[in-house]
Design an enzyme around this catalytic site. Structure first.
Site, PDB file in Angstrom:
ATOM      1  CG  ASP A   7      -2.007  -1.000   1.246  1.00 57.93           C
ATOM      2  OD1 ASP A   7      -1.902  -1.860   0.401  1.00 57.93           O
ATOM      3  OD2 ASP A   7      -2.789  -0.870   1.965  1.00 57.93           O
ATOM      4  CG  ASP A   8       0.362   3.689   2.372  1.00 58.13           C
ATOM      5  OD1 ASP A   8      -0.922   3.644   2.145  1.00 58.13           O
ATOM      6  OD2 ASP A   8       0.669   3.672   3.622  1.00 58.13           O
ATOM      7  CG  HIS A  41      -4.372   3.024  -0.767  1.00 56.18           C
ATOM      8  ND1 HIS A  41      -5.106   2.184   0.189  1.00 56.18           N
ATOM      9  CD2 HIS A  41      -3.597   3.195   0.241  1.00 56.18           C
ATOM     10  CE1 HIS A  41      -4.774   1.841   1.402  1.00 56.18           C
ATOM     11  NE2 HIS A  41      -3.827   2.554   1.390  1.00 56.18           N
ATOM     12  CG  HIS A  50      -3.675   6.790   3.495  1.00 56.73           C
ATOM     13  ND1 HIS A  50      -3.717   6.589   4.834  1.00 56.73           N
ATOM     14  CD2 HIS A  50      -3.350   5.687   3.029  1.00 56.73           C
ATOM     15  CE1 HIS A  50      -3.383   5.380   5.008  1.00 56.73           C
ATOM     16  NE2 HIS A  50      -3.325   4.785   3.838  1.00 56.73           N
ATOM     17  CG  HIS A  70       2.209  -0.271   4.209  1.00 54.76           C
ATOM     18  ND1 HIS A  70       1.878  -1.102   5.121  1.00 54.76           N
ATOM     19  CD2 HIS A  70       0.875   0.584   4.161  1.00 54.76           C
ATOM     20  CE1 HIS A  70       0.612  -0.826   5.523  1.00 54.76           C
ATOM     21  NE2 HIS A  70       0.037  -0.033   4.817  1.00 54.76           N
TER      22      HIS A  70
END
Ligand SMILES: *[C@@H]1O[C@H](CO)[C@@H](O)[C@H](O)[C@H]1NC(C)=O
Ligand SMILES: *[C@@H]1O[C@H](CO)[C@@H](O)[C@H](O)[C@H]1NC(C)=O
Ligand SMILES: *[C@@H]1O[C@H](CO)[C@@H](O)[C@H](O)[C@H]1NC(C)=O
Ligand SMILES: *[C@@H]1O[C@H](CO)[C@@H](O)[C@H](O)[C@H]1NC(C)=O
Ligand SMILES: *[C@@H]1O[C@H](CO)[C@@H](O)[C@H](O)[C@H]1NC(C)=O
Ligand SMILES: *[C@@H]1O[C@H](CO)[C@@H](O)[C@H](O)[C@H]1NC(C)=O
Ligand SMILES: *[C@@H]1O[C@H](CO)[C@@H](O)[C@H](O)[C@H]1NC(C)=O
Ligand SMILES: *[C@@H]1O[C@H](CO)[C@@H](O)[C@H](O)[C@H]1NC(C)=O
Ligand SMILES: *[C@@H]1O[C@H](CO)[C@@H](O)[C@H](O)[C@H]1NC(C)=O
Length: 333
Positions: A121-122, A171, A175, A279
């Site tokens: 993620d991210d 995503h 956030h 991540h």
């Protein structure tokens, strides 16, 4: 192709983080998008584009749930929420089978026994060169959940993720905890993140992952109308929580990874597989990913991107991008 200075090209092929992370300008124009890393606001909602998108959503299919609020510590306030969990709110009790009509369950595992679904993620992150090189050397594809604001700031890095054959999902734009957002905000978080990905990378992903896992039936219904399926996870490495930014020591993160390796070895995943949360956040998380990869590979039968573990061979709206089915992926690895 984006016009970038030669200096920047030098930075892009560097593996020195300070050089990789020098900001650069691209010719992409993000006028009309939300501010980078900011929650979309009423300026945007009043735009003709947003009104048009909004008008394509059938809001009668979106459950009427009052947005949650954040507590002073920055977490979601769950006070007063009914213990019957009427909204299938993941943050409350990890619910992933919607209660509202017409919504698909979230994906939480790779069905195939011994399969570890690899997700990061991210991203994209400025310092990912070593990490992406590593995946490439290992002929390993993963599912990457990209943040729209990062795609806008780092278009070249985003393009590399796709060019390397990874499976790209959304995503959100900035956030946030999605269940704390109004309908307008939630729609904009999904819509503009995917628009940035389409603009920079030429694809329209059909999957997304809620930041912090924070999703309920209202948010699922909005994502569903954008043709985005929800992908959660079954194991969380907590890699993001390492000090100095987080509260765990490096050794604690290692202990978590070791436990997951043990589960691969001791038969926990003999009857089905798992989807694991890692991540592409910073050097810490990407270094852990590289360090643990060989041990995970030795403990699990298959390391697969989510598209392949679910046999999704057309993961984008653009039908000319095809990905390997599970059988094709493992026969290639
Ligand atoms: C609202 O968002 C717009 C971009 O959509 C931005 O230009 C503006 O500064 C934001 N306003 C506030 C008060 O944050
Ligand atoms: C989006 O549509 C809904 C339902 O028609 C409406 O209530 C809402 O005000 C609209 N949002 C904007 C920003 O126009
Ligand atoms: C969702 O997919 C359908 C069928 O392919 C398509 O007609 C529709 O335009 C898509 N909606 C969005 C918002 O992309
Ligand atoms: C496998 O290992 C995990 C993590 O150490 C442990 O929680 C689980 O109980 C073990 N299962 C079996 C069948 O030994
Ligand atoms: C898992 O499968 C392996 C290999 O087939 C077998 O040796 C092991 O006993 C199984 N473990 C459990 C807990 O079912
Ligand atoms: C990307 O990684 C660098 C280096 O590890 C880190 O300093 C930076 O905060 C990360 N950027 C984002 C947007 O997370
Ligand atoms: C990145 O992390 C690795 C592994 O912890 C470490 O050896 C290296 O020094 C770090 N690089 C930077 C620039 O912090
Ligand atoms: C993927 O396809 C293979 C071969 O058709 C099948 O055995 C497997 O069950 C499928 N997996 C999923 C998750 O659909
Ligand atoms: C798919 O089609 C689009 C639009 O024609 C094109 O830009 C893109 O390069 C194609 N992608 C692949 C993988 O063929």
């Amino acid at each position: 192709m984006v016009s970038i200075s030669l200096f920047i090209l030098g930075a892009l092929i560097s593996t020195v983080i300070s050089q990789e992370c020098v900001p650069y300008t691209s010719s992409y124009d993000f006028t009309g998008y939300p501010e980078i890393w900011e929650k979309p606001n009423s300026t945007l909602f009043n735009s003709a584009e947003f009104k048009q998108i909004n008008s394509t959503i059938d809001w009668s299919k979106v459950p009427k749930v009052t947005p949650h609020t954040l507590s002073s510590s920055g977490d979601i306030d769950q006070t007063g929420y009914s213990s019957s969990d009427p909204d299938c709110w993941w943050s409350y009790n990890l619910c992933t089978t919607p209660k509202a009509h017409g919504l698909q369950p979230d994906a939480t595992i790779c069905p195939e026994p011994g399969a570890w679904g690899l997700t990061y993620d991210d991203g994209p992150n400025c310092s990912h060169t070593v990490f992406y090189d590593f995946l490439k050397e290992n002929n390993q594809k993963a599912t990457l959940f990209y943040i729209g604001s990062n795609v806008a700031q780092l278009p070249n890095e985003a393009q590399r993720g796709l060019a390397d054959g990874h499976h790209i999902c959304v995503h959100t734009w900035s956030h946030q905890y999605m269940t704390t957002l109004t309908n307008d905000e939630a729609l904009a978080e999904l819509y503009y993140a995917r628009k940035a990905i389409k603009y920079v990378m030429g694809i329209t992903p059909l999957c997304w992952r809620p930041p912090f896992g924070d999703v309920d039936d209202r948010i699922r219904a909005i994502a569903t109308q954008l043709n985005m399926s929800t992908i959660i996870w079954d194991l969380d490495t907590n890699d993001w929580n390492e000090a100095p930014d987080g509260t765990e020591t490096s050794a604690q993160v290692d202990t978590t990874f070791q436990g997951f390796v043990n589960m691969g070895l001791n038969g926990t995943y003999n009857n089905s597989g798992t989807i694991v949360l890692e991540h592409e956040l910073d050097n810490n998380t990407m270094s852990k990913a590289i360090e643990w990869y060989p041990k995970i590979k030795a403990a699990y039968k298959y390391l697969v991107p989510i598209a392949s573990c679910l046999n999704i061979t057309q993961p984008y709206a653009e039908a000319n991008f095809t990905y390997p089915s599970f059988a094709e992926y493992i026969s290639n690895g």
